[in-house]
Scaffold this motif. Structure first.
Motif, mmCIF file in Angstrom:
data_model
loop_
_atom_site.group_PDB
_atom_site.id
_atom_site.type_symbol
_atom_site.label_atom_id
_atom_site.label_comp_id
_atom_site.label_asym_id
_atom_site.label_seq_id
_atom_site.Cartn_x
_atom_site.Cartn_y
_atom_site.Cartn_z
ATOM 1 N N TRP A 603 0.858 -1.187 0.000
ATOM 2 C CA TRP A 603 0.000 0.000 0.000
ATOM 3 C C TRP A 603 0.896 1.238 0.000
ATOM 4 C CZ3 TRP A 603 -4.916 -1.072 -0.986
ATOM 5 C CH2 TRP A 603 -5.377 -2.358 -0.685
ATOM 6 N N VAL A 604 0.927 1.911 -1.123
ATOM 7 C CA VAL A 604 1.899 2.983 -1.366
ATOM 8 C C VAL A 604 1.592 4.211 -0.513
ATOM 9 C CG1 VAL A 604 2.777 4.565 -3.122
ATOM 10 C CG2 VAL A 604 2.396 2.160 -3.683
ATOM 11 N N ALA A 634 -0.219 11.481 -7.334
ATOM 12 C CA ALA A 634 -0.311 10.299 -6.481
ATOM 13 C C ALA A 634 -0.377 10.700 -5.006
ATOM 14 C CB ALA A 634 0.878 9.377 -6.733
ATOM 15 N N ARG A 635 0.418 11.683 -4.616
ATOM 16 C CA ARG A 635 0.350 12.178 -3.238
ATOM 17 C C ARG A 635 -1.012 12.772 -2.930
ATOM 18 N NH1 ARG A 635 4.970 16.104 -1.504
ATOM 19 N NH2 ARG A 635 3.659 15.999 0.371
ATOM 20 N N ALA A 640 -6.308 12.367 -0.282
ATOM 21 C CA ALA A 640 -7.769 12.362 -0.419
ATOM 22 C C ALA A 640 -8.384 11.064 0.090
ATOM 23 C CB ALA A 640 -8.146 12.583 -1.882
ATOM 24 N N GLY A 641 -7.562 10.121 0.573
ATOM 25 C CA GLY A 641 -8.088 8.891 1.153
ATOM 26 C C GLY A 641 -8.041 7.673 0.256
ATOM 27 N N HIS A 642 -7.489 7.815 -0.951
ATOM 28 C CA HIS A 642 -7.407 6.666 -1.854
ATOM 29 C C HIS A 642 -6.271 5.746 -1.432
ATOM 30 C CE1 HIS A 642 -10.353 8.160 -4.723
ATOM 31 N NE2 HIS A 642 -9.784 9.351 -4.630
ATOM 32 N N ARG A 643 -6.461 4.454 -1.637
ATOM 33 C CA ARG A 643 -5.425 3.466 -1.378
ATOM 34 C C ARG A 643 -4.846 3.011 -2.716
ATOM 35 N NH1 ARG A 643 -3.215 2.265 3.258
ATOM 36 N NH2 ARG A 643 -3.856 0.101 3.602
ATOM 37 N N LYS A 717 -6.759 3.210 -9.193
ATOM 38 C CA LYS A 717 -7.715 3.622 -8.159
ATOM 39 C C LYS A 717 -9.109 3.831 -8.737
ATOM 40 C CE LYS A 717 -6.802 8.626 -8.355
ATOM 41 N NZ LYS A 717 -8.064 8.960 -9.022
ATOM 42 N N ASP A 718 -9.194 4.217 -10.025
ATOM 43 C CA ASP A 718 -10.503 4.451 -10.641
ATOM 44 C C ASP A 718 -11.233 3.148 -10.965
ATOM 45 O OD1 ASP A 718 -10.402 7.331 -10.734
ATOM 46 O OD2 ASP A 718 -8.894 7.135 -12.292
ATOM 47 N N TYR A 719 -10.482 2.046 -11.081
ATOM 48 C CA TYR A 719 -11.099 0.754 -11.391
ATOM 49 C C TYR A 719 -11.013 -0.209 -10.207
ATOM 50 C CZ TYR A 719 -11.277 2.240 -16.272
ATOM 51 O OH TYR A 719 -11.557 2.918 -17.440
ATOM 52 N N ASN A 720 -10.464 0.286 -9.113
ATOM 53 C CA ASN A 720 -10.312 -0.533 -7.905
ATOM 54 C C ASN A 720 -9.521 -1.810 -8.194
ATOM 55 O OD1 ASN A 720 -10.673 -0.998 -5.152
ATOM 56 N ND2 ASN A 720 -12.495 -2.256 -5.489
ATOM 57 N N VAL A 721 -8.431 -1.655 -8.949
ATOM 58 C CA VAL A 721 -7.553 -2.786 -9.241
ATOM 59 C C VAL A 721 -6.131 -2.409 -8.835
ATOM 60 C CG1 VAL A 721 -8.974 -3.620 -11.153
ATOM 61 C CG2 VAL A 721 -7.084 -2.027 -11.620
ATOM 62 N N PRO A 722 -5.291 -3.396 -8.513
ATOM 63 C CA PRO A 722 -3.907 -3.105 -8.130
ATOM 64 C C PRO A 722 -3.027 -2.873 -9.342
ATOM 65 C CG PRO A 722 -4.278 -5.466 -8.069
ATOM 66 C CD PRO A 722 -5.618 -4.838 -8.412
ATOM 67 N N THR A 723 -1.831 -2.402 -9.067
ATOM 68 C CA THR A 723 -0.805 -2.237 -10.103
ATOM 69 C C THR A 723 0.226 -3.348 -9.957
ATOM 70 O OG1 THR A 723 -1.067 0.153 -10.266
ATOM 71 C CG2 THR A 723 1.061 -0.746 -10.915
ATOM 72 N N ILE A 724 0.598 -3.929 -11.061
ATOM 73 C CA ILE A 724 1.612 -4.987 -11.042
ATOM 74 C C ILE A 724 3.002 -4.366 -10.919
ATOM 75 C CG2 ILE A 724 2.726 -6.754 -12.481
ATOM 76 C CD1 ILE A 724 -0.048 -7.382 -13.612
ATOM 77 N N ASP A 725 3.841 -5.006 -10.157
ATOM 78 C CA ASP A 725 5.232 -4.583 -9.997
ATOM 79 C C ASP A 725 5.985 -4.937 -11.282
ATOM 80 O OD1 ASP A 725 7.839 -4.112 -9.274
ATOM 81 O OD2 ASP A 725 7.771 -5.227 -7.393
#
Length: 995
Positions: A603-604, A634-635, A640-643, A717-725
């Protein structure tokens, strides 16, 4: 017979002294250059009183009639002090009206302010329809009802200070959009102070907005102070015009300065530089030095300010942004290098070595230096002991060891030499003009300096610079050149700049064009360029004769004015953390651990964003686009509360689908038309409509280098999906098709780009990848030269096969290494290449840069480095400074292509030793750990060349063909690998996962 108004009074308010000179411009051909008198007095806490005392002293000393004074010019850093010290007594809340259409919302206003300034100034932010494209087409028309609603909200909060910031507003020469918004605000909030960004700064939306906010917040305080200056003049019996000097070396009338005080924030160094040029006679036929680099060194008690002068006599301007009180801002400022060398600099012997500075006794010189009866050895004592000055009591330094004096003298010489060299644009000898009361520290010839000038009145050059300052006009515009004569276009813009200067009061006969910057837009198929042109001329006598005191001056209610005093102890009452902008500055990086949960999800945090942005800049290899906006976006999302989650690809099901987006367009537009945050969503939705039934499981970066390394976090964050490393390049490349899926034959169509304003272009099929690139570049012009592009979805299974995985972690570890090394003051370059795949190839300084825009719209050129000599080594250099005596050449096409060692005297075109080529990664990193993009290269910058082994995908025959030297036109050059093994990057998700 009427007395002629001929004399000018120049005043400069410094931290220690306030200087004043009286000058007759008509006697500039005389040996004293028309200076009738110079007067110096200590700067008082109440700046106005000190100015009045200095002017009165100079007039009394000179004996001229008050009626003979044509103008008073004042340079002061008074206003900037209120910002730097976060003085809430003199700073006010600001309402920001963004005229932006759908754009800029990804980067909220005040996001990059120090917390204390944001609390003081942030009153209201409104996003309004409007804004312009780069070619001045409207993004959207204004919605006047919307503006009036926002005005009522601002009025209800009791705010009367409003900043209006329109996208590409500096290109709107008529000012129609911002001006109309101001008109409506004044109708709704009578008496409000409204500042238009187009009157404050140049292109660069966030930086111009920040400067406009600062200007608006300090407006009322500036008005009080400047009216105090007017009262002081009136009390002395002076009825002439009052001007304030600006940061760029020109003047602005007092009434205009009341509206734009930020333009005077840092005029002190500029005054010194301009005054030095005048005192040296560079503006005369006799004193002019053709084809020479002219450097000015203003030596004070504690520091030396060094600046390069243009042939026009104006200081060379700084880059695209400057920092004021921790706020990243954009407005004309001189490029000044300050070093810790002055008349009060301490000289100490440590472990058998002599050190000069950085500590100084400063204004206590007359009590603490040996020659004045003190106990501290200073540079002034060294000068006296060397027999170069008769100051104080010479007998006080007779027992100082001669060896110590010799070594100190050498160190002083090297400090000056290195400072001058850092400001030069070529290795040719420069002319050095020395001014300032501490200029006696110069005693010896300087290497790289052909002539040294210490002119008369050198100790009051700052006040002279104020007295002789000119009036200027500037135009910053983007022009589409298709079908036009470029020379004629430049000529027309020059005429516009001259007219602006004349309207401001410059003598038409004296107007000259002083700077022309012609910067073709990158990645653009049609011809377009950005022109920044400045004209300047002497103050018109007619403007002075027709001066009448402003009504505001005559109607001042002195009882309502507060003293123009800024406390020098304000900051001691505030939490130092409140002044920090960097998230990592408030933690011990050794103890910092990113948040990784038991499922392996990272969680960034804001600190992680900072590390990622720095690491991505190094992996960008000179390209990748400006990453600051994505970093701040991103900051802002986190605040704003986004994960923002990152995961290892092994945690995802193989039948899931992955999408990624990339910023696509011209960097100039990127800096101004900041994304709304909907661009990638529009493009992704359109692309998914071509793939019915496909559901996204994750995002991935298309390129890890630069701004695009962080982009998938924002889309995810707009699609509620993670980012791959990981990503599809392992670096940055300038062309769409140079990515790893292409190496494996995976199609890049359909391919979609969207502009965030409801316009989406999809290329369903193209004959080949190069044609695909050309079609999208053409479409990109109509979309405003900035969009987000999405390539087809791939399964997790395919991404495992074709992706360059772990690169997000690699960027994080590189960024962390930089910040940890800076915090612990250890070797930054060694920290960057802790990963065994990396090496430091070279440490040197830039000695030449050649660049141009190719027909395809890419920035091409070469940069040449020379090794750092042993005498130029700094503390901690031993680990990385090489014994290499050859130069290094790095050709580039947006990114650096190969690293070649050549003998300094090698014939042009002869081949040296090539250490590595693309697809291996080559990056230039400054001493602070930040990577230099190809647009940042300039003479004198000290850099290290860092290289990394490319991902194994690029080592295949297809990879070498697609991303190797031949792709960039070097047909006779084979791929030369770095020679180190490739190591899989450590994964943050694994290293910090709870066991």
């Amino acid at each position: 017979m009427a007395i002629q108004r001929v004399y000018r009074i120049g005043v400069d308010v410094g931290g220690t002294n306030t200087d004043c000179v009286i000058l007759h411009p008509g006697e500039a051909d005389q040996p004293d250059r028309g200076i009738r008198t110079a007067f110096k007095t200590p700067t008082t806490p109440n700046v106005t009183e000190g100015i009045a005392k200095a002017v009165q002293g100079a007039i009394s000393q000179c004996g001229i009639s008050l009626a003979a004074v044509s103008a008073v010019m004042i340079g002061t850093t008074h206003f900037i002090n209120a910002v730097v010290q976060a003085d809430d007594r003199n700073l006010r809340k600001v309402a920001v009206f963004r005229v932006c259409g759908p754009y800029t919302q990804e980067n909220p206003a005040f996001m990059d302010f120090p917390p204390i300034l944001a609390r003081i100034m942030n009153g209201h932010v409104a996003y309004l329809d409007g804004g312009l494209e780069f070619d001045t087409r409207e993004i959207m028309p204004l919605d006047e009802a919307q503006i009036r609603r926002e005005c009522q909200a601002v009025k209800a909060k009791g705010i009367t200070d409003v900043a209006v910031v329109g996208v590409f507003s500096p290109l709107d020469l008529a000012g129609k959009q911002e001006a109309r918004v101001k008109q409506i605000i004044l109708e709704e909030i009578p008496g409000a102070d409204v500042v238009l960004s187009r009157e404050i700064g140049q292109l660069g939306y966030l930086e111009r907005e920040n400067a406009t906010i600062l200007n608006t917040s300090i407006l009322k305080f500036a008005r009080k102070t400047i009216r105090g200056f007017k009262r002081a003049m009136r009390s002395l019996g002076l009825s002439c015009p009052l001007y304030l000097t600006q940061n760029d070396g020109t003047i602005i009338d007092a009434d205009s300065a009341e509206k734009c005080p930020i333009k005077t924030f840092s005029s002190g160094p500029t005054n010194s530089m301009s005054g030095a040029a005048y005192l040296a006679g560079l503006d005369t036929a006799k004193g002019r030095i053709p084809n020479a680099q002219v450097i000015v060194a203003d030596v004070g008690g504690t520091t030396t300010d060094v600046c390069a002068l243009l042939p026009s006599g104006f200081p060379r301007q700084a880059g695209t942004w400057v920092e004021i009180g921790g706020v990243r801002s954009a407005f004309p400022m001189p490029e000044v290098l300050s070093i810790a060398l002055g008349g009060g600099t301490k000289v100490e012997e440590r472990d058998g070595k002599v050190a000069v500075g950085p500590e100084s006794v400063g204004h206590r010189l007359i009590t603490e230096a040996l020659v004045f009866g003190g106990n501290t050895l200073t540079t002034t004592d060294v000068v006296v002991a060397s027999g170069h000055a008769d100051i104080g009591d010479v007998s006080k330094v007779k027992d100082v060891p001669k060896e110590l004096i010799t070594k100190a003298r050498y160190q002083m010489k090297r400090l000056l030499e290195n400072a001058v060299d850092a400001m030069k644009l070529s290795a040719d000898d420069a002319v050095l003009i020395l001014v300032g009361g501490g200029s006696i520290v110069h005693m010896d010839d300087l290497e790289g300096v052909g002539q040294i000038i210490r002119p008369p009145f050198h100790d009051c050059a700052n006040a002279v610079g104020a007295a002789i300052a000119k009036i200027s006009g500037q135009v910053d515009v983007v022009k589409v050149l298709e079908g036009l004569d470029e020379d004629k276009v430049v000529e027309e813009v020059c005429a516009e700049a001259k007219k602006i200067a004349i309207d401001a009061g410059a003598d038409p006969e004296s107007i000259k064009i002083v700077t022309i910057e012609n910067m073709p837009l990158q990645y653009v198929q049609m011809r377009a360029t950005r022109l920044i042109i400045r004209a300047a001329g002497v103050l018109s006598q007619q403007a002075l004769l027709h001066h009448t005191p402003s009504e505001s001056t005559e109607e001042l209610d002195e009882s309502s004015e507060t003293p123009d005093v800024v406390s020098k102890t304000l900051n001691s009452e505030k939490d130092p953390r409140d002044f920090l902008v960097s998230p990592s500055a408030s933690v011990d990086i050794r103890d910092y651990k990113p948040e990784v949960d038991k499922n392996g999800t990272w969680w960034v945090s804001e600190i992680d964003c900072e590390f990622l942005a720095t690491g991505c800049s190094i992996l960008a290899c000179g390209g990748g686009g400006p990453g600051y906006m994505c970093y701040m976006a991103a900051r802002a999302a986190i605040k704003a509360g986004h994960r923002l989650p990152i995961v290892d690809i092994e945690t995802l099901p193989e039948d899931g689908y992955v999408l990624g987006s990339i910023s696509y367009g011209a960097p100039t537009v990127t800096l101004e038309r900041i994304p709304s945050g909907t661009e990638s969503v529009d493009a992704t939705d359109a692309l998914l409509s071509c793939h019915p039934g496909v559901k996204m499981a994750a995002q991935i970066a298309i390129e890890i280098g630069g701004m695009n390394g962080i982009r998938p976090l924002l889309v995810g964050k707009d699609y509620n999906v993670p980012t791959i490393d990981g990503d599809y390049m392992g670096r940055a490349y300038p062309r769409l098709y140079i990515m790893t899926p292409y190496l494996f034959g995976i199609a890049l169509t359909p391919c979609t780009q969207a502009d965030g304003n409801g316009n989406v272009v999809t290329v369903h099929k193209a004959a080949d990848f190069r044609k695909l690139e050309k079609i999208h570049r053409k479409a990109g012009h109509e979309l405003g030269l900035f969009s987000q592009m999405v390539i087809p979805p791939m399964t997790i299974k395919d991404v495992k096969r074709v992706g360059t995985l772990g690169t997000t972690s690699l960027a994080w570890y590189i960024g962390r290494a930089v910040y940890l090394a800076r915090q612990e003051k250890t070797d930054i370059m060694k920290a960057i290449v802790t990963n065994p795949s990396g090496r430091v190839l070279y440490t040197g300084k830039i000695v030449s840069v050649h660049r141009y825009i190719s027909a395809a719209g890419y920035t091409e050129g070469t940069v040449r480095l020379k090794p750092i000599s042993s005498e130029e080594q700094e503390y901690g250099d031993a680990a990385t400074t090489m014994t290499e005596t050859r130069d290094m050449i790095l050709p580039f096409q947006n990114e650096y292509l190969y690293a070649e060692l050549v003998a300094p005297d090698a014939e042009k075109g002869s081949r040296g030793e090539i250490l590595c080529t693309v697809p291996d990664l080559i990056s230039l990193v400054g001493t602070d750990g930040y990577a230099l993009g190809t647009q940042d290269l300039r003479y004198g910058v000290r850099v290290s060349v860092v290289a990394f082994v490319a991902h194994p995908h690029w080592y295949t025959p297809q990879g070498i063909t697609t991303g190797g030297p031949k792709e960039f036109g070097y047909d006779g050059l084979d791929f030369i690998p770095l020679g180190s093994p490739y190591y899989e990057p450590k994964r943050v998700t694994e290293e910090f996962r709870p066991r």
